[in-house]
Design a protein around this motif. Structure first.
Motif, mmCIF file in Angstrom:
data_model
loop_
_atom_site.group_PDB
_atom_site.id
_atom_site.type_symbol
_atom_site.label_atom_id
_atom_site.label_comp_id
_atom_site.label_asym_id
_atom_site.label_seq_id
_atom_site.Cartn_x
_atom_site.Cartn_y
_atom_site.Cartn_z
ATOM 1 N N HIS A 175 4.959 -11.579 7.466
ATOM 2 C CA HIS A 175 3.868 -12.550 7.343
ATOM 3 C C HIS A 175 4.395 -13.959 7.561
ATOM 4 O O HIS A 175 5.370 -14.361 6.939
ATOM 5 N N LYS B 233 13.090 -1.851 10.549
ATOM 6 C CA LYS B 233 12.500 -1.166 9.389
ATOM 7 C C LYS B 233 13.036 0.266 9.349
ATOM 8 O O LYS B 233 12.918 1.008 10.321
ATOM 9 N N TYR C 200 -3.705 3.651 2.338
ATOM 10 C CA TYR C 200 -2.435 3.007 2.729
ATOM 11 C C TYR C 200 -1.538 4.010 3.463
ATOM 12 O O TYR C 200 -0.918 3.679 4.478
ATOM 13 N N LYS D 56 -2.751 4.410 6.990
ATOM 14 C CA LYS D 56 -2.402 3.243 7.818
ATOM 15 C C LYS D 56 -0.925 3.317 8.242
ATOM 16 O O LYS D 56 -0.581 3.120 9.404
ATOM 17 N N ARG E 168 0.976 3.968 12.017
ATOM 18 C CA ARG E 168 1.955 3.031 12.565
ATOM 19 C C ARG E 168 3.313 3.722 12.786
ATOM 20 O O ARG E 168 3.984 3.480 13.780
ATOM 21 N N ARG F 35 5.570 -9.690 18.959
ATOM 22 C CA ARG F 35 5.593 -8.589 17.967
ATOM 23 C C ARG F 35 5.004 -7.290 18.537
ATOM 24 O O ARG F 35 5.594 -6.221 18.403
ATOM 25 N N HIS G 11 8.045 -1.968 -1.594
ATOM 26 C CA HIS G 11 7.686 -0.543 -1.763
ATOM 27 C C HIS G 11 8.838 0.299 -2.298
ATOM 28 O O HIS G 11 8.871 1.513 -2.078
HETATM 29 O O1 LIG Z 1 5.873 -3.139 10.698
HETATM 30 P P1 LIG Z 1 4.587 -3.569 11.318
HETATM 31 O O2 LIG Z 1 4.148 -2.595 12.279
HETATM 32 O O3 LIG Z 1 4.606 -4.989 11.717
HETATM 33 O O4 LIG Z 1 3.395 -3.456 10.233
HETATM 34 C C1 LIG Z 1 3.458 -4.131 9.017
HETATM 35 C C2 LIG Z 1 4.428 -3.396 8.130
HETATM 36 O O5 LIG Z 1 4.079 -2.032 8.018
HETATM 37 C C3 LIG Z 1 4.465 -4.013 6.764
HETATM 38 O O6 LIG Z 1 5.341 -3.261 5.954
HETATM 39 C C4 LIG Z 1 3.066 -4.072 6.169
HETATM 40 O O7 LIG Z 1 3.120 -4.805 4.995
HETATM 41 P P2 LIG Z 1 3.411 -4.129 3.594
HETATM 42 O O8 LIG Z 1 4.689 -3.374 3.717
HETATM 43 O O9 LIG Z 1 3.551 -5.287 2.695
HETATM 44 O O10 LIG Z 1 2.272 -3.235 3.305
HETATM 45 C C5 LIG Z 1 2.097 -4.786 7.077
HETATM 46 O O11 LIG Z 1 0.842 -4.616 6.509
HETATM 47 P P3 LIG Z 1 -0.211 -5.816 6.279
HETATM 48 O O12 LIG Z 1 -0.397 -6.464 7.616
HETATM 49 O O13 LIG Z 1 -1.400 -5.124 5.753
HETATM 50 O O14 LIG Z 1 0.395 -6.721 5.268
HETATM 51 C C6 LIG Z 1 2.061 -4.191 8.446
HETATM 52 O O15 LIG Z 1 1.240 -4.956 9.298
#
Ligand SMILES: O=P(O)(O)O[C@@H]1[C@H](O)[C@H](O)[C@@H](OP(=O)(O)O)[C@H](OP(=O)(O)O)[C@H]1O
Ligand SMILES: Nc1ncnc2c1ncn2[C@@H]1O[C@H](COP(=O)(O)OP(=O)(O)OP(=O)(O)O)[C@@H](O)[C@H]1O
Length: 293
Positions: free
Chosen positions: A12, A101, A115, A118, A122, A153, A252
């Motif tokens: 973020h 990751k 969750y 989702k 991914r 990204r 997590h």
């Molecule tokens: O790795 P990517 O593909 O960029 O996707 C993000 C990743 O899975 C993050 O871990 C997750 O945040 P959390 O782990 O904190 O859930 C985030 O969710 P979010 O956009 O809903 O915050 C995803 O967008």
């Protein structure tokens, strides 16, 4: 003075007045607690981990130093609690960085069905399921004039197995060329031996971490990332102890309850194998070239 980090490669962002991390001039990184249980879970992990006397020093060094939590004015202007961490890039001038990751599964079993759905989607769409890891973001320093190679990204997340191999080569190249370039300008991976190899390189550090994961059953590091950081100038000068591996993002993490974290360990083994092959190819290529000349 607080500012938006220049060298963030994933996660973020604090841009356009949204909530994201900030840094200061003293080498601290302020990560805002995410609104739901993720933020409090990460803060709780750091508090517990920093006082856990069972963590050996040679493993603690892989984690950012934790300076507590602090309510402060956030990037979106609100008063918000932040986790205060060591800024892992503050000692670098032009850091080359990759966020990976780890784990073929990025959710804990106690997560909600929504969750899990989702994350499963991914994990399937990226290399997580196939390889046990995915590249979340990277930047590679080119030179002062061109700045950084920093693919968007969505492009990074779309990477298949061959793209991932290519990104691991570009990461250690003196010429991290953009995507559509003639074959002869393919990334040279000239810094592979210095950055990945050697007794202080990334592979050696990953193996040290793996030895701990083969034993520890205290935590399950779900959806955590490994952050690779090095300075290209130092790598070109052949300085060892330049590349650093750190583990980040603990929203997590769950209790290990006496069971090996096979999800993280499997991903780590796969990553080690993958990077070893890239390094092996580069060294073989170098030997062939030396033989030809
Ligand atoms: O790795 P990517 O593909 O960029 O996707 C993000 C990743 O899975 C993050 O871990 C997750 O945040 P959390 O782990 O904190 O859930 C985030 O969710 P979010 O956009 O809903 O915050 C995803 O967008
Ligand atoms: N201690 C740190 N020092 C310097 N940079 C950091 C630090 N922690 C994180 N970063 C940078 O911020 C990015 C995102 O970090 P992190 O994964 O902790 O955030 P997040 O928003 O929880 O991510 P996600 O959305 O993937 O869960 C990393 O890729 C890295 O570039």
């Amino acid at each position: 003075m607080l500012k938006i980090p220049e060298h963030q490669v994933a996660g973020h962002h604090a841009s356009n007045g949204t909530l994201g991390p900030l840094i200061d001039d003293s080498g601290r990184f302020y990560k805002p607690l995410q609104g739901d249980e993720r933020g409090s879970a990460e803060a709780a992990f750091y508090k517990q981990f920093s006082s856990n006397t069972q963590i050996p020093d040679h493993i603690r060094k892989f984690f950012p130093i934790f300076y507590g939590t602090q309510v402060m004015t956030a990037s979106d202007g609100s008063e918000h609690p932040h986790i205060v961490l060591q800024d892992l890039t503050s000692s670098r001038l032009n850091p080359t960085i990759m966020d990976i990751k780890i784990g073929s599964r990025t959710f804990g079993h106690e997560a909600s069905d929504a969750y899990i759905a989702k994350c499963l989607k991914r994990d399937r769409e990226t290399t997580s399921l196939q390889l046990g890891f995915r590249i979340s973001g990277l930047q590679v320093y080119i030179n002062d004039e061109s700045g950084f190679y920093k693919p968007p990204r969505d492009d990074v997340l779309k990477s298949g197995l061959d793209d991932v191999r290519c990104l691991f080569r570009r990461f250690v190249s003196s010429n991290p060329a953009p995507a559509a370039v003639p074959q002869e300008l393919e990334a040279d991976a000239a810094l592979a031996s210095n950055v990945y190899g050697g007794t202080e390189g990334i592979l050696a550090q990953l193996l040290e971490l793996k030895a701990w994961f083969e034993d520890q059953t205290m935590y399950h590091f779900c959806a955590c990332s490994l952050l690779f950081v090095f300075e290209k100038r130092l790598a070109l000068e052949g300085v060892s102890q330049n590349a650093q591996v750190k583990i980040i993002d603990f929203a997590h993490v769950t209790e290990g309850k006496g069971v090996i974290d096979h999800n993280f360990l499997g991903g780590l083994c796969s990553l080690i194998k993958f990077i070893s092959e890239v390094l092996g190819d580069c060294e073989e290529h170098k030997t062939d070239q030396e033989g030809d000349s």
